[in-house]
Design a protein around this motif. Sequence first.
Motif, PDB file in Angstrom:
ATOM      1  N   LEU A 145       1.231  -0.948   0.205  1.00 26.60           N
ATOM      2  CA  LEU A 145       0.147   0.233   0.282  1.00 26.60           C
ATOM      3  C   LEU A 145       0.741   1.154   0.060  1.00 26.60           C
ATOM      4  O   LEU A 145       0.378   2.075  -0.370  1.00 26.60           O
ATOM      5  CB  LEU A 145      -1.350  -0.510   1.253  1.00 26.60           C
ATOM      6  N   ASN A 146       1.815   1.496   0.799  1.00 23.55           N
ATOM      7  CA  ASN A 146       2.763   2.404   0.855  1.00 23.55           C
ATOM      8  C   ASN A 146       4.230   2.664  -0.005  1.00 23.55           C
ATOM      9  O   ASN A 146       5.182   3.211   0.421  1.00 23.55           O
ATOM     10  CB  ASN A 146       2.525   2.200   2.054  1.00 23.55           C
ATOM     11  N   ASN A 183       7.071   3.857  -2.121  1.00 27.01           N
ATOM     12  CA  ASN A 183       7.996   4.840  -2.692  1.00 27.01           C
ATOM     13  C   ASN A 183       8.623   4.369  -3.675  1.00 27.01           C
ATOM     14  O   ASN A 183      10.107   3.927  -3.526  1.00 27.01           O
ATOM     15  CB  ASN A 183       8.653   5.770  -1.642  1.00 27.01           C
ATOM     16  N   TYR A 213      11.625   2.732   6.875  1.00 21.28           N
ATOM     17  CA  TYR A 213      10.531   2.460   6.409  1.00 21.28           C
ATOM     18  C   TYR A 213       9.347   0.995   6.929  1.00 21.28           C
ATOM     19  O   TYR A 213       9.626  -0.019   6.162  1.00 21.28           O
ATOM     20  CB  TYR A 213      10.405   2.167   4.931  1.00 21.28           C
ATOM     21  N   ASP A 250       3.399  -1.319   4.141  1.00 19.54           N
ATOM     22  CA  ASP A 250       1.932  -2.138   5.028  1.00 19.54           C
ATOM     23  C   ASP A 250       1.523  -3.459   3.032  1.00 19.54           C
ATOM     24  O   ASP A 250       1.659  -2.763   2.461  1.00 19.54           O
ATOM     25  CB  ASP A 250       1.587  -1.569   5.416  1.00 19.54           C
TER      26      ASP A 250
END
Length: 440
Positions: free
Chosen positions: A62-63, A65, A78, A81
């Motif tokens: 989901l997250n 980068n 970091y 999820d």
Amino acid sequence: MAKFRFRLHWLCILVLLITTSVQAQTDTIPKRDTTLSLDTVPAATHPDSIQIVAPDTTLRILNLNPYITLHVDSAILYNLDINRVDSARYFWFLKNAPVGLKINKDEGILTFKAEKSLFLSGRLKYDQEYRVHLGVQNLSDPKERVDTFFTLLFYNTEITLSQIKPTISSTVIIEEGDTLSFNIQCENGNFPIESITTLTNMPIKGYTAIQKCNDKFVWPIPYDFVRDTDSAKVRVFNITLIGSDKFYNRDTSVIRVVVRDALNYPFRLQEYQKLTKDISLYILQLKFTFKELDKKVRGTKKTRTSFDLLSGTSALSGTILSTSTSESSKNAGKVMPSVGVALVPVKEAVSPVKTYEQNSAAQVRTSIKRLEYSLQDNALSGELDLEILNKINKLRGELKQVQVSLIDVPMVDTGNLSEEDLNKYFNNPKVNKKYKLSKN
């Protein structure tokens, strides 16, 4: 009172029965699902109808980068999820990860500390994109898996200036006739060197200037670079190389060149050959001059010898005739000696002694011998004779002295005689005997 309570009890029972019956009837009536009825309508008939999409069950991060930049000496924590509640059943892993980058296999926490020592040792590099492959796997279902990647870039705010590095020491000692040659290497910092300027503190010709990195400086040093007025027979100058980047940050390198005076052997060899050729030609002229002088001396000597023989014959004849019995013979004998005496002044008048010519011939012959000996004594020894300059000076000095000593002797051309004919005459035993020194 008891009758009233009895009636109230039955009334409550009746109300309860009626309520239960109504509720039962309500539950038995089928409910109308408006949403289902709308979904069954064809899309062509109802274009504005709402379609129900099935829920997304694909495993996703989901997250994440896709592009991460980190400063040197910084750290990252970091927490990745996924779209699952029971994330404990999933396994996290990395592929092609740079040094120091780690991930927690159970929780998916990505950690990294960019220590400066990793960059100084060369394990990590600035401004280089590292493509890191990231994956998460369901431990119960092998088909449920995600494979993706993200890009990691390290940057540094410290300014490192680029430097130029010549492939030669800061002081170079070289001789004339050699070629000064070296390359220019660049040690790039934050901004690479884009242009290089070549400067010299004295004008030099024929060199290849350096304009960018990896160019080569080439300069063939001429033999006349060092002047006679330079002290210690050396000439010193500086080569300044100025490199600049796009922001005009400059780095300068200075090379000190010491050029020593050297022998221009090809030129000196040509000079030597020309000098020996001139001396050989001058010797031939002297030999022909000697021949002409000796010819005059030899002709005079023959004439005087004839007069001497005639005078002696006259005196001897007079003596013989004076002893004769005949008077006429005696008278003739008295006259004959006077005739011999009278021939002496005639001899001096007709063929005087060639003292100048004879002395000149002897001097010319001595000069020829001297020059021939100088040529033999100053001959070159091998293909590269380092004493060629001294030998040239000696030959030139000998030639000058001979020419000065024979300045009053008229030089004549060799005529039609060849070198072989002149040498044959010059080395004739009779001629050598004539000019040979006597013991007395």
